[in-house]
Design an enzyme around this catalytic site. Structure first.
Site, PDB file in Angstrom:
ATOM      1  N   TYR A  40       4.432   0.027  -0.292  1.00  0.00           N
ATOM      2  CA  TYR A  40       3.320   0.020   0.243  1.00  0.00           C
ATOM      3  C   TYR A  40       2.765   1.331   0.750  1.00  0.00           C
ATOM      4  O   TYR A  40       1.553   1.797   0.379  1.00  0.00           O
ATOM      5  CB  TYR A  40       3.185  -1.250   1.491  1.00  0.00           C
ATOM      6  CG  TYR A  40       1.664  -1.312   1.857  1.00  0.00           C
ATOM      7  CD1 TYR A  40       0.556  -2.037   1.326  1.00  0.00           C
ATOM      8  CD2 TYR A  40       1.233  -0.720   3.166  1.00  0.00           C
ATOM      9  CE1 TYR A  40      -0.566  -2.084   1.901  1.00  0.00           C
ATOM     10  CE2 TYR A  40       0.213  -0.677   3.862  1.00  0.00           C
ATOM     11  CZ  TYR A  40      -0.915  -1.644   2.988  1.00  0.00           C
ATOM     12  OH  TYR A  40      -2.107  -1.704   3.510  1.00  0.00           O
ATOM     13  N   SER A  72      -4.761   3.272   4.325  1.00  0.00           N
ATOM     14  CA  SER A  72      -4.005   2.661   5.415  1.00  0.00           C
ATOM     15  C   SER A  72      -3.628   3.505   6.369  1.00  0.00           C
ATOM     16  O   SER A  72      -2.938   4.766   6.020  1.00  0.00           O
ATOM     17  CB  SER A  72      -2.826   1.808   4.945  1.00  0.00           C
ATOM     18  OG  SER A  72      -1.993   1.423   5.992  1.00  0.00           O
TER      19      SER A  72
END
Ligand code: NDP
Length: 251
Positions: free
Chosen positions: A156, A143
């Site tokens: 995350y 990501s």
């Protein structure tokens, strides 16, 4: 077609980026093992779409954070389609929870789904490829948050930054077996995961304003990058992490 005759596993393929990757792979000549965690219309419909393109497709339900489910995905892949050439670790979850409120369970769920899953499936896949004495390629989905801070992501973001280190370290140990391992860090991609951002005019313009190309990306645009890294066109590329983010991290 850059993936002609290849067999690929894509996790989390029922929607979003996983679906975009699977579509591009099928168009480039690959047969697909499609995984998702719960039965969904999307996964079955994708299987039909791929078969309509003349490629083979099987769907396998399984939670990639569980070792037994990971083994079952590969068991089915090898049994139904033959030796698998490509693994794409795409399945992931994002929750947004302020640091001071985050519980051990919330931390663990994200780590297990986004990171432990990739470690387990890389290991299981590599053992099988080595037993087959074949070459293979893995692409792990990270990501933009490996390099950009967004609020409420103290669980995350580390799970995704660690995907980069996982990729580099596995690539170092597996290179001598002819297994390449790379990572793609998507930016803002138009999928159900981030529909809440794109559907809010304020949030949307705030985030899109930080992207050089001035728009969110499409799942198939990530699919094209993953297909390149998975293919022989990238035969001398391993251990790399590539930002496919429309110029967000560099702006
Ligand atoms: P989506 O939520 O739209 O799709 C992810 C798919 O993975 C869903 O079908 C989901 O099922 C499935 N999934 C979730 N947990 C598991 C599990 N344990 N086992 C198997 N499948 C599972 O997300 P995106 O397509 O947006 O994201 C795909 C990947 O890209 C993720 O790793 C995400 O972190 C990453 N990413 C996405 C970005 C974006 O802007 N969209 C940006 C950067 C990275 P269900 O819906 O039932 O949970």
């Amino acid at each position: 077609m850059k993936l002609q005759g290849k067999i690929a596993v894509v996790t989390g393929a029922g929607q979003g980026i996983g679906r975009g990757i699977a579509e591009i792979f099928a168009e480039q000549g690959a047969d697909l093992i499609l995984n998702d965690v719960v039965p969904s219309k999307g996964l079955e419909e994708l299987g039909d779409w791929i078969r309509g393109k003349g490629r083979r497709a099987v769907t396998v339900l399984g939670d990639v954070s569980l070792r037994s489910d990971v083994e079952q995905i590969f068991d089915r892949g090898w049994a139904d389609l033959g030796p698998v050439d490509i693994l794409v670790n795409n399945a992931g979850i994002e929750t947004i929870i302020p640091f001071l409120d985050l519980t051990d369970e919330q931390w663990q769920k994200v780590m297990d789904t986004n990171l432990k899953s990739q470690w387990m499936s890389c290991q299981s896949f590599c053992k099988r490829v080595i037993a087959d004495s074949r070459k293979a390629s893995i692409v792990n989905i990270g990501s933009i948050q490996a390099a950009r801070v967004l609020p409420g992501r103290t669980h995350y973001a580390p799970s995704k930054l660690a995907v980069e280190a996982l990729t580099r370290n596995i690539s170092a140990e597996m290179g001598s077996h002819g297994i390449r391992v790379n990572c793609v860090h998507p930016g803002l991609i138009d999928t159900p995961m981030i529909s809440w951002v794109l559907e809010s005019p304020n949030l949307r313009s705030q985030v899109v304003g930080q992207i050089s190309l001035g728009r969110p990306g499409l799942p198939r645009e990530i699919g094209s990058v993953v297909a390149f890294l998975a293919s022989e066109e990238a035969a001398y590329v391993t251990g790399q992490s590539l930002f496919a983010d429309g110029g967000w991290v560099g702006k």
